[in-house]
Scaffold this active site. Structure first.
Site, PDB file in Angstrom:
ATOM      1  N   THR A  30       0.826  -1.206   0.000  1.00 42.33           N
ATOM      2  CA  THR A  30       0.000   0.000   0.000  1.00 42.33           C
ATOM      3  C   THR A  30       0.867   1.265   0.000  1.00 42.33           C
ATOM      4  O   THR A  30       0.427   2.302  -0.487  1.00 42.33           O
ATOM      5  CB  THR A  30      -0.905   0.047   1.244  1.00 42.33           C
ATOM      6  OG1 THR A  30      -0.106  -0.281   2.380  1.00 42.33           O
ATOM      7  CG2 THR A  30      -2.054  -0.947   1.135  1.00 42.33           C
ATOM      8  N   ASP A  31       2.094   1.161   0.534  1.00 44.13           N
ATOM      9  CA  ASP A  31       2.895   2.378   0.758  1.00 44.13           C
ATOM     10  C   ASP A  31       3.169   3.140  -0.548  1.00 44.13           C
ATOM     11  O   ASP A  31       2.937   4.343  -0.626  1.00 44.13           O
ATOM     12  CB  ASP A  31       4.205   2.065   1.512  1.00 44.13           C
ATOM     13  CG  ASP A  31       5.049   0.980   0.853  1.00 44.13           C
ATOM     14  OD1 ASP A  31       4.531   0.277  -0.041  1.00 44.13           O
ATOM     15  OD2 ASP A  31       6.229   0.847   1.229  1.00 44.13           O
ATOM     16  N   SER A  57      31.529  -2.254  13.818  1.00 45.78           N
ATOM     17  CA  SER A  57      30.269  -2.918  14.124  1.00 45.78           C
ATOM     18  C   SER A  57      30.542  -4.278  14.734  1.00 45.78           C
ATOM     19  O   SER A  57      31.423  -5.009  14.251  1.00 45.78           O
ATOM     20  CB  SER A  57      29.439  -3.084  12.847  1.00 45.78           C
ATOM     21  OG  SER A  57      28.410  -4.031  13.060  1.00 45.78           O
ATOM     22  N   ALA A 104      16.736  -9.498   6.815  1.00 48.15           N
ATOM     23  CA  ALA A 104      15.590 -10.396   7.005  1.00 48.15           C
ATOM     24  C   ALA A 104      14.272  -9.667   6.768  1.00 48.15           C
ATOM     25  O   ALA A 104      13.203 -10.232   6.932  1.00 48.15           O
ATOM     26  CB  ALA A 104      15.602 -10.986   8.417  1.00 48.15           C
ATOM     27  N   GLY A 105      14.344  -8.380   6.407  1.00 43.13           N
ATOM     28  CA  GLY A 105      13.118  -7.616   6.199  1.00 43.13           C
ATOM     29  C   GLY A 105      12.602  -6.980   7.479  1.00 43.13           C
ATOM     30  O   GLY A 105      11.482  -6.486   7.527  1.00 43.13           O
ATOM     31  N   SER A 144      14.229  -4.520   8.965  1.00 41.03           N
ATOM     32  CA  SER A 144      14.686  -3.142   8.904  1.00 41.03           C
ATOM     33  C   SER A 144      15.861  -2.814   9.820  1.00 41.03           C
ATOM     34  O   SER A 144      15.848  -1.820  10.533  1.00 41.03           O
ATOM     35  CB  SER A 144      13.517  -2.201   9.180  1.00 41.03           C
ATOM     36  OG  SER A 144      13.719  -1.050   8.431  1.00 41.03           O
ATOM     37  N   SER A 145      16.885  -3.639   9.748  1.00 46.40           N
ATOM     38  CA  SER A 145      18.125  -3.303  10.460  1.00 46.40           C
ATOM     39  C   SER A 145      18.692  -1.989   9.923  1.00 46.40           C
ATOM     40  O   SER A 145      19.273  -1.206  10.671  1.00 46.40           O
ATOM     41  CB  SER A 145      19.149  -4.430  10.305  1.00 46.40           C
ATOM     42  OG  SER A 145      19.588  -4.546   8.968  1.00 46.40           O
ATOM     43  N   GLU A 173      19.078   6.873   3.607  1.00 45.17           N
ATOM     44  CA  GLU A 173      18.972   5.606   2.866  1.00 45.17           C
ATOM     45  C   GLU A 173      18.685   5.839   1.381  1.00 45.17           C
ATOM     46  O   GLU A 173      19.278   5.207   0.522  1.00 45.17           O
ATOM     47  CB  GLU A 173      17.890   4.709   3.486  1.00 45.17           C
ATOM     48  CG  GLU A 173      17.770   3.368   2.780  1.00 45.17           C
ATOM     49  CD  GLU A 173      17.521   2.182   3.697  1.00 45.17           C
ATOM     50  OE1 GLU A 173      17.596   2.338   4.938  1.00 45.17           O
ATOM     51  OE2 GLU A 173      17.252   1.090   3.183  1.00 45.17           O
ATOM     52  N   ASP A 195       9.879   2.348   7.220  1.00 45.72           N
ATOM     53  CA  ASP A 195      10.884   1.775   8.117  1.00 45.72           C
ATOM     54  C   ASP A 195      11.434   2.819   9.082  1.00 45.72           C
ATOM     55  O   ASP A 195      11.544   2.581  10.284  1.00 45.72           O
ATOM     56  CB  ASP A 195      12.044   1.180   7.305  1.00 45.72           C
ATOM     57  CG  ASP A 195      11.577   0.095   6.367  1.00 45.72           C
ATOM     58  OD1 ASP A 195      10.389  -0.286   6.430  1.00 45.72           O
ATOM     59  OD2 ASP A 195      12.401  -0.376   5.556  1.00 45.72           O
TER      60      ASP A 195
HETATM   61  P1  ADP Z   1      17.059  -4.895   6.385  1.00 45.10           P
HETATM   62  O1  ADP Z   1      16.938  -3.433   6.598  1.00 45.10           O
HETATM   63  O2  ADP Z   1      15.776  -5.528   5.977  1.00 45.10           O
HETATM   64  O3  ADP Z   1      17.699  -5.623   7.521  1.00 45.10           O
HETATM   65  P2  ADP Z   1      18.786  -3.985   4.286  1.00 45.10           P
HETATM   66  O4  ADP Z   1      19.434  -4.676   3.147  1.00 45.10           O
HETATM   67  O5  ADP Z   1      17.921  -2.820   4.031  1.00 45.10           O
HETATM   68  O6  ADP Z   1      18.019  -5.113   5.126  1.00 45.10           O
HETATM   69  O7  ADP Z   1      19.915  -3.478   5.302  1.00 45.10           O
HETATM   70  C1  ADP Z   1      20.919  -4.363   5.743  1.00 45.10           C
HETATM   71  C2  ADP Z   1      22.262  -3.663   5.667  1.00 45.10           C
HETATM   72  O8  ADP Z   1      22.319  -2.609   6.658  1.00 45.10           O
HETATM   73  C3  ADP Z   1      23.415  -4.576   6.003  1.00 45.10           C
HETATM   74  O9  ADP Z   1      23.858  -5.296   4.864  1.00 45.10           O
HETATM   75  C4  ADP Z   1      24.453  -3.574   6.481  1.00 45.10           C
HETATM   76  O10 ADP Z   1      25.086  -2.934   5.393  1.00 45.10           O
HETATM   77  C5  ADP Z   1      23.617  -2.538   7.204  1.00 45.10           C
HETATM   78  N1  ADP Z   1      23.528  -2.849   8.639  1.00 45.10           N
HETATM   79  C6  ADP Z   1      22.397  -3.021   9.348  1.00 45.10           C
HETATM   80  N2  ADP Z   1      22.675  -3.302  10.637  1.00 45.10           N
HETATM   81  C7  ADP Z   1      24.009  -3.298  10.767  1.00 45.10           C
HETATM   82  C8  ADP Z   1      24.931  -3.535  11.856  1.00 45.10           C
HETATM   83  N3  ADP Z   1      24.511  -3.844  13.076  1.00 45.10           N
HETATM   84  N4  ADP Z   1      26.248  -3.454  11.575  1.00 45.10           N
HETATM   85  C9  ADP Z   1      26.684  -3.161  10.353  1.00 45.10           C
HETATM   86  N5  ADP Z   1      25.883  -2.937   9.294  1.00 45.10           N
HETATM   87  C10 ADP Z   1      24.564  -3.007   9.483  1.00 45.10           C
HETATM   88 MG    MG Z   2      16.330  -2.029   5.114  1.00 49.10          MG
END
Ligand code: ADP
Ligand code: MG
Length: 402
Positions: free
Chosen positions: A43-44, A75, A128-129, A131-132, A178, A190
């Protein structure tokens, strides 16, 4: 399974990492959570609404000024350390792009122009989706603002008042990091979720107007990662976007004022007689947007169980049959979990074509479904899924300031 306690990552770990890397204690620490979307899928980018919660897993960022003009980042999750000059920061196609981009974006909010030293520790699974990436951007911006002593104002209405910065501005800056610096075309969900979510609440976000409000939501959420290869996601996703654009173009020949596909009415869809598969794609977007609305109404009225579950299950069917973005593993999880005592409903979450499903219900029921679900999934698909049990957590916050 990872429980609410995370994996032992927190302020102590990120401070220790900073001290190990730079030989002194950090000046500030901030944290921001990953997120999962309860309902409102695809939807976004069609001008509709989404409803994410912050998950228990968070990214922690410790920061201090650099003493030699060079910015650095380490990290816990990545071996390679980054170094760059802030003044000519540009994407290096490395993980610290997210940090460098967030520091650039933070400048406009008063985050300073000097070089920074940064340590990152996180239990948000990467890629993993969940939103790291947004959690890393948001935590980095908050830390940068704390380092310069910029006061944070939690109330969005105060924007433009004084020197205080709002979490909404942090979310928008993180989104710029981003989309503009790292170069990933993404919606605003996100970063808004990571910055603005509240404990015990979901975030009702209208992606077209950027209006956001907290909605009480007191259920447990089990996230199940199918760990399916997702090589085809990008091309399938682009095809869906093009189909939505085509459907909107046809609808606009009848109603030039129609702002976005999610705003079309079911009647307008019926009248337009869109050709297949555009009819099904549009039906998903319009009905899904309505389901977000109904879900929010139900949450606001204190509804907990059955009706929410029906909306989740209907969302999954619509994604499976009309948007055709499910996978056999995701369908299997939903079928395995629905109609169990204490479980309200289940659906795929995220773009689909693999990735994660969510199961919503009473925490105890979710906890007890995990062993059987994992074993049965492994028997059916030859690998155990990853699972995380969570409830709606707090958004970004400063954990320690100078
Ligand atoms: P998602 O946001 O779904 O987890 P993305 O592909 O959008 O997947 O983002 C993942 C990327 O963000 C990683 O490949 C890395 O480059 C960066 N990232 C996220 N968390 C960390 C972390 N704790 N340390 C280093 N890089 C990170
Ligand atoms: Mg992401």
């Amino acid at each position: 399974m990872t429980g609410d306690a995370g994996e032992g990552v927190g302020r102590a770990q990120v401070e220790a990492l900073f001290t190990l890397a730079y030989g002194r204690r950090p000046a500030v620490v901030a944290s921001a959570p990953g997120r999962v979307n309860l309902i409102g899928e695809h939807t976004d980018y069609n001008g509709g609404a989404v409803l994410p919660i912050a998950i228990a897993q968070r990214t922690w960022v410790a920061m201090g000024h650099s003493r030699d003009g060079e910015s650095r980042a380490v990290s816990r999750e990545r071996g390679e350390a980054g170094a760059w000059r802030h003044a000519d920061a540009r994407a290096a196609h490395a993980w610290w792009d997210y940090v460098a981009g967030a520091l650039v974006a933070a400048e406009a909010l008063g985050g300073g122009r000097g070089a920074r030293e940064v340590a990152v520790a996180s239990d948000v699974p990467m890629g993993a989706g969940l939103s790291s990436s947004a959690s890393l951007e948001v935590a980095t911006i908050l830390a940068a603002l704390a380092l310069e002593g910029v006061p944070m104002d939690a109330a969005p209405a105060a924007a433009g008042g004084g020197a205080a910065c709002t979490l909404r501005e942090v979310a928008l800056a993180a989104h710029r990091a981003e989309s503009e610096f790292v170069g990933v075309a993404c919606g605003i969900m996100d970063q808004f979720a990571s910055a603005l979510c509240r404990e015990g609440h979901a975030l009702h976000l209208r992606c077209d107007t950027q209006e956001a409000r907290a909605v009480p939501f007191a259920r447990g959420v089990l996230i199940v990662d199918t760990l399916a290869p997702r090589a085809l996601v990008a091309s399938a996703f682009n095809t869906r976007r093009a189909e939505c654009d085509a459907a909107l173009a046809i609808l606009r020949t009848r109603d030039p004022g129609l702002r976005a596909l999610a705003r079309a009415t079911p009647q307008a869809l019926a009248d337009a007689r869109l050709p297949p598969p555009l009819d099904r794609r549009a039906r998903h977007v319009v009905s899904e947007n309505q389901r977000v609305h109904d879900f929010v109404q139900e949450c606001a009225a204190g509804g907990m169980g059955e009706r929410l579950g029906r909306l989740l299950n209907a969302s999954h069917r619509s994604l499976r049959d009309d948007y055709e973005c499910s996978s056999p593993e995701l369908d299997w999880i939903v079928e395995h979990c629905v109609a169990r005592v204490g479980i309200a409903g289940a659906r795929l979450t995220g773009a689909g074509w693999g990735g994660c499903a969510i199961v919503v219900g009473e925490e105890e029921a979710l906890r007890s479904v995990v062993p059987d679900l994992s074993h049965a999934f492994e028997r059916a698909w030859g690998r155990a899924p990853r699972t995380w049990l969570t409830r709606p957590n707090a958004g970004a916050r400063i954990e320690a300031s100078a």
